[in-house]
Motif scaffolding. Structure first.
Motif, short mmCIF file in Angstrom:
data_model
loop_
_atom_site.label_atom_id
_atom_site.label_comp_id
_atom_site.label_asym_id
_atom_site.label_seq_id
_atom_site.Cartn_x
_atom_site.Cartn_y
_atom_site.Cartn_z
N ASP A 63 14.77 9.33 13.82
CA ASP A 63 13.45 8.46 14.19
C ASP A 63 12.17 9.56 13.63
OD1 ASP A 63 15.03 6.61 15.14
OD2 ASP A 63 14.49 7.21 17.17
N CYS A 64 12.16 10.60 13.80
CA CYS A 64 10.90 11.57 13.56
C CYS A 64 10.85 11.53 12.13
CB CYS A 64 11.15 12.78 14.00
SG CYS A 64 10.81 13.03 15.87
N LEU A 65 11.72 11.89 11.30
CA LEU A 65 12.11 11.86 9.59
C LEU A 65 11.61 10.68 9.07
CD1 LEU A 65 15.18 13.90 9.17
CD2 LEU A 65 12.73 14.90 9.26
N ILE A 66 11.88 9.55 9.72
CA ILE A 66 11.54 8.05 9.21
C ILE A 66 10.12 7.88 9.40
CG2 ILE A 66 11.33 5.87 9.61
CD1 ILE A 66 14.55 6.14 10.51
N TRP A 67 9.51 8.37 10.72
CA TRP A 67 8.05 8.18 10.97
C TRP A 67 7.14 9.22 10.11
CZ3 TRP A 67 3.94 11.09 12.00
CH2 TRP A 67 2.62 10.52 12.28
N PHE A 68 7.77 10.27 9.53
CA PHE A 68 7.03 11.09 8.82
C PHE A 68 7.02 10.46 7.45
CE2 PHE A 68 7.69 15.02 11.33
CZ PHE A 68 6.35 15.49 11.19
N ARG A 69 7.93 9.91 6.90
CA ARG A 69 8.06 9.26 5.59
C ARG A 69 7.27 8.04 5.42
NH1 ARG A 69 13.59 9.32 5.19
NH2 ARG A 69 13.69 7.16 6.04
N GLU A 70 7.20 7.41 6.41
CA GLU A 70 6.25 6.22 6.45
C GLU A 70 5.01 6.47 6.60
OE1 GLU A 70 8.16 3.69 9.18
OE2 GLU A 70 9.91 3.17 7.83
N ASN A 71 4.57 7.64 7.27
CA ASN A 71 3.12 7.76 7.78
C ASN A 71 2.35 9.06 7.34
OD1 ASN A 71 2.74 5.55 9.90
ND2 ASN A 71 4.86 6.38 10.41
N VAL A 72 3.08 9.60 6.76
CA VAL A 72 2.36 11.26 6.44
C VAL A 72 2.77 11.49 4.90
CG1 VAL A 72 2.27 13.66 6.85
CG2 VAL A 72 2.78 12.04 8.65
N LYS A 73 1.64 11.85 4.36
CA LYS A 73 1.77 12.52 2.86
C LYS A 73 0.94 13.84 2.61
CE LYS A 73 2.49 11.96 -1.79
NZ LYS A 73 3.64 12.79 -2.09
N ASP A 74 1.50 14.63 2.21
CA ASP A 74 0.79 15.86 1.73
C ASP A 74 0.14 16.39 2.98
OD1 ASP A 74 1.25 15.68 -1.02
OD2 ASP A 74 -0.62 14.48 -1.30
#
Length: 80
Positions: A63-74
């Motif tokens: 769930d955390c990895l999905i959240w990072f992929r969808e919400n964070v860049k650089d």
């Protein structure tokens, strides 16, 4: 020992999923900065499950990895 047959140990670090370029210890999900980008509910759930329920903990990591992929860049939150 150039031709050692000793098995290789797993890497002791991995890339931060917050896409910031940092290497973090393998027992941590993310670097400190990116960890605090995660919503508090995700951080609390991951921490609560650590060492208690391996399957549920792996689900929380996902769930955390999905959240990072969808919400964070650089290493920064992206606008929705």
């Amino acid at each position: 020992m150039a031709n050692s047959t000793r098995p290789k140990r797993p890497a002791s670090t991995h890339s931060c999923p917050g896409d910031c370029g940092q290497q973090v210890p393998r027992q941590h999900l993310a670097c400190r900065s990116c960890w605090y980008l995660l919503p508090q509910e995700l951080r609390e759930e991951l921490t609560r499950l650590y060492g208690r329920d391996r399957i549920a903990h792996l689900g929380a990591v996902g769930d955390c990895l999905i959240w990072f992929r969808e919400n964070v860049k650089d290493g920064e939150l992206v606008a929705g």
